[in-house]
Design a protein around this motif. Structure first.
Motif, short mmCIF file in Angstrom:
data_model
loop_
_atom_site.label_atom_id
_atom_site.label_comp_id
_atom_site.label_asym_id
_atom_site.label_seq_id
_atom_site.Cartn_x
_atom_site.Cartn_y
_atom_site.Cartn_z
N LYS A 1 0.83 -1.21 0.00
CA LYS A 1 0.00 0.00 0.00
C LYS A 1 0.86 1.26 0.00
O LYS A 1 0.60 2.22 -0.74
CB LYS A 1 -0.90 0.01 1.23
CG LYS A 1 -2.09 -0.94 1.16
CD LYS A 1 -2.92 -0.82 2.43
CE LYS A 1 -4.11 -1.75 2.40
NZ LYS A 1 -4.90 -1.68 3.65
N ARG B 1 1.18 4.26 -2.87
CA ARG B 1 0.97 5.68 -2.58
C ARG B 1 2.17 6.51 -3.01
O ARG B 1 2.02 7.62 -3.54
CB ARG B 1 0.71 5.89 -1.09
CG ARG B 1 -0.68 5.45 -0.64
CD ARG B 1 -1.00 5.98 0.74
NE ARG B 1 -0.07 5.48 1.75
CZ ARG B 1 -0.27 4.39 2.47
NH1 ARG B 1 -1.37 3.67 2.29
NH2 ARG B 1 0.60 4.01 3.38
N ARG B 2 3.37 5.97 -2.77
CA ARG B 2 4.57 6.77 -3.03
C ARG B 2 4.98 6.76 -4.50
O ARG B 2 5.38 7.81 -5.04
CB ARG B 2 5.72 6.25 -2.18
CG ARG B 2 7.01 7.01 -2.41
CD ARG B 2 8.08 6.68 -1.39
NE ARG B 2 9.31 7.42 -1.65
CZ ARG B 2 10.37 7.40 -0.88
NH1 ARG B 2 10.36 6.68 0.22
NH2 ARG B 2 11.44 8.10 -1.18
N PRO C 1 0.98 7.19 -7.68
CA PRO C 1 -0.10 7.97 -7.08
C PRO C 1 -1.44 7.81 -7.78
O PRO C 1 -2.49 8.00 -7.18
CB PRO C 1 0.41 9.41 -7.17
CG PRO C 1 1.48 9.38 -8.21
CD PRO C 1 2.09 8.04 -8.13
#
Length: 533
Positions: free
Chosen positions: A164, A168-169, A172
């Motif tokens: 996860k 996100r990093r 995006p």
């Protein structure tokens, strides 16, 4: 029977956890073990072993399942290196290096290597095909090994904390949690074999996508992709064990050189924190530096250089030298290790290079392209990794197996670009020199050295004020600059920057499996029926 919280025994005699082994008995049961970066892939590997497959059968299924359940690290658009050791036989490698397209233009710059132009010709499906045909048990068909990954892509994956955070990093915009297009692609590979990817409709679809979007891979590149060679593993020794690892263009020789240097250390020094960090930092600085100053692109053209770098005499000569490294990339990868009930051990490192590769997926087939074109050297035609048509890219993959008396006893590997070498060397030393159990060896804090800047990266558990003032002063006097990296992916003081080890070992009480707590992986041991029962 009492159960610890770290593992569970269920009715199928399956033992599950981050690091597990079967219970000790007067006559140890047959057992197998899998450790990979996702619980989904490990479970699929265990199921293949439960159905009578061998470690290679399980490896094919696990490899494809990781491409689905950990898409940041690998997939059918990337490359796979397989190291395997059968009892009483020489260890061999299926060399899965990708290749640059055959029609790249002259004068390519770094700015050109984006999107589809960042991708080399994928090797993954071809490698797994060779593995199945030449080393599989024969009990399970190709389709039976590919289908579990297709099913996984269709039903989706619940991502763990590390995955996860990586999404996100590094992605995006996300990649969703179900991949129906990838599922359809895998089903076509399951029914049509590897040739469906390299010569069939899938190959034509890839070539069309490349042509329409400025990419360089052609249908001919796919159709003429050579069968990945099966080669003798690179071999050395360490404190009574035979060490088997990946030959060039991979980085196994760098692992051997670092271990050769560590072998000079008295064991009592490696078992003290100060001595361990001192010796390890020196060994890693020298080995990483030697690699960047005298790269070994292959074992034929650079054979003399390879033999010198991996000799014990070279380790002695280099011990106090300080060499400069050219660069440090942020590559990502994945690794898994398997041992079956007959002692066949397999360690596999696979990648699409950086997190999510080129960050471009085929719009109809659902897999991510790799970005290995960024791993070539441009502007130096004589460099071992010079960018050229059909050239093999720089790789830090370092899957490693230790054996004793002809039997594999320890299998290890990691993602993390150059940190792969650092992680493999340290976990190997932890297991051999520190006599740590497998789980402790994998979980112990790590360091990494970048010789070009003399930076010594230390994981939080090793960071000041934990290090003694005397040790800090000693390291600083020898030119090291201590840095403690922190990222949004860190968990409980452990950072995936320092790799993601997935290891297995064989002990007198049976096999063990350990997954790196820095990632979402799981290690599992399966108890098997006795031979002939």
């Amino acid at each position: 029977m009492s159960l610890s919280r770290s593992f569970l025994v269920v009715s199928t005699a399956l033992v599950v956890g981050c690091s597990v082994s079967p219970p000790a008995t007067s006559s140890s049961p047959r057992a197998a073990a899998v450790s990979s970066a996702t619980p989904e892939a490990t479970a699929i590997g265990i199921e293949i072993l439960r159905r009578g497959g061998n470690a290679i059968d399980a490896a094919v299924a696990v490899s494809l399942a990781l491409g689905v359940s950990e898409p940041a690290g690998s997939g059918i658009g990337g490359q796979v290196f397989v190291l395997l050791h059968e009892p009483g036989k020489p260890a061999v490698v299926i060399n899965g290096s990708t290749r640059a397209p055959s029609s790249i233009p002259a004068g390519v710059t770094g700015n050109d290597l984006t999107g589809r132009r960042a991708s080399t010709v994928p090797s993954a499906v071809a490698v797994l095909d060779v593995a199945h045909r030449r080393f599989g048990s024969g009990k399970l068909s190709w389709s039976e090994l590919v289908s579990p990954a297709a099913d996984l892509a269709e039903r989706g994956v619940k991502m763990g904390p590390f995955r996860k955070a990586a999404l996100r990093r590094y992605a995006p915009n996300g990649f969703g949690d179900r991949w129906p297009a990838l599922s359809s692609t895998l089903r076509e590979i399951a029914s049509g074999g590897a040739q469906a990817f390299y010569r069939g409709d899938l190959a034509r679809a890839i070539a069309k996508d490349m042509a329409e979007n400025g990419g360089w891979i052609t249908y001919d590149d796919l159709a003429n992709f050579p069968e990945p060679p099966v080669q003798a593993a690179l071999q050395g020794s360490y404190r009574g064990y035979t060490v088997h690892t990946l030959p060039p263009p991979a980085a196994g020789w760098v692992v051997l050189q670092a271990l050769n240097m560590l072998e000079q250390a008295p064991l009592d020094e490696l078992t003290s924190e100060g001595g361990q960090i001192d010796w390890m930092a020196t060994a890693l600085r020298t080995a990483h530096g030697a690699r960047m100053n005298e790269p070994v692109g292959d074992g034929i053209e650079h054979g003399d250089r390879l033999l010198r770098h991996t000799s014990k005499e070279e380790a002695v000569r280099l011990h106090n030298e300080r060499l400069a490294e050219r660069r440090e990339s942020s590559g990502e990868t994945t690794h898994f290790s398997i041992v079956d009930g007959d002692g066949l051990m397999v360690t596999v490192t696979q990648s699409i290079n950086n997190y999510f590769g080129a960050k471009v997926a085929h719009p109809g087939l659902g897999f991510l392209y790799n970005d290995y074109m960024r791993e070539f050297v441009r502007g130096d035609a004589d460099h071992a990794f010079a960018l050229a048509p059909n050239a093999l890219p720089f790789s830090s993959m370092s899957a490693t197996i230790l054996s004793k008396d002809g039997k594999a006893v320890f299998g290890v590997g990691s993602p993390g670009s150059r940190r792969i070498v650092s992680a493999v060397v340290q976990v190997t030393s932890n297991w051999v020199d520190q006599d740590m159990g497998l789980e402790a060896a994998v979980a112990a804090p790590r360091i990494h050295v970048v010789p070009e800047t003399q930076r010594l990266f230390v994981e939080t558990a090793f960071a000041p004020p934990t290090l003694s003032p005397a040790l800090l002063l000693s390291l600083e006097r020898r030119g090291f600059r201590i840095v403690t990296p922190h990222t949004s992916l860190d968990r409980k003081g452990l950072s995936p920057y320092f790799g993601g080890i997935h290891a297995v070992s064989v002990t007198p009480t049976g096999p063990r499996a350990a997954a790196d707590p820095r990632r979402d992986g799981v290690g599992t041991v399966l108890l098997l029926p006795a031979t002939g029962s």
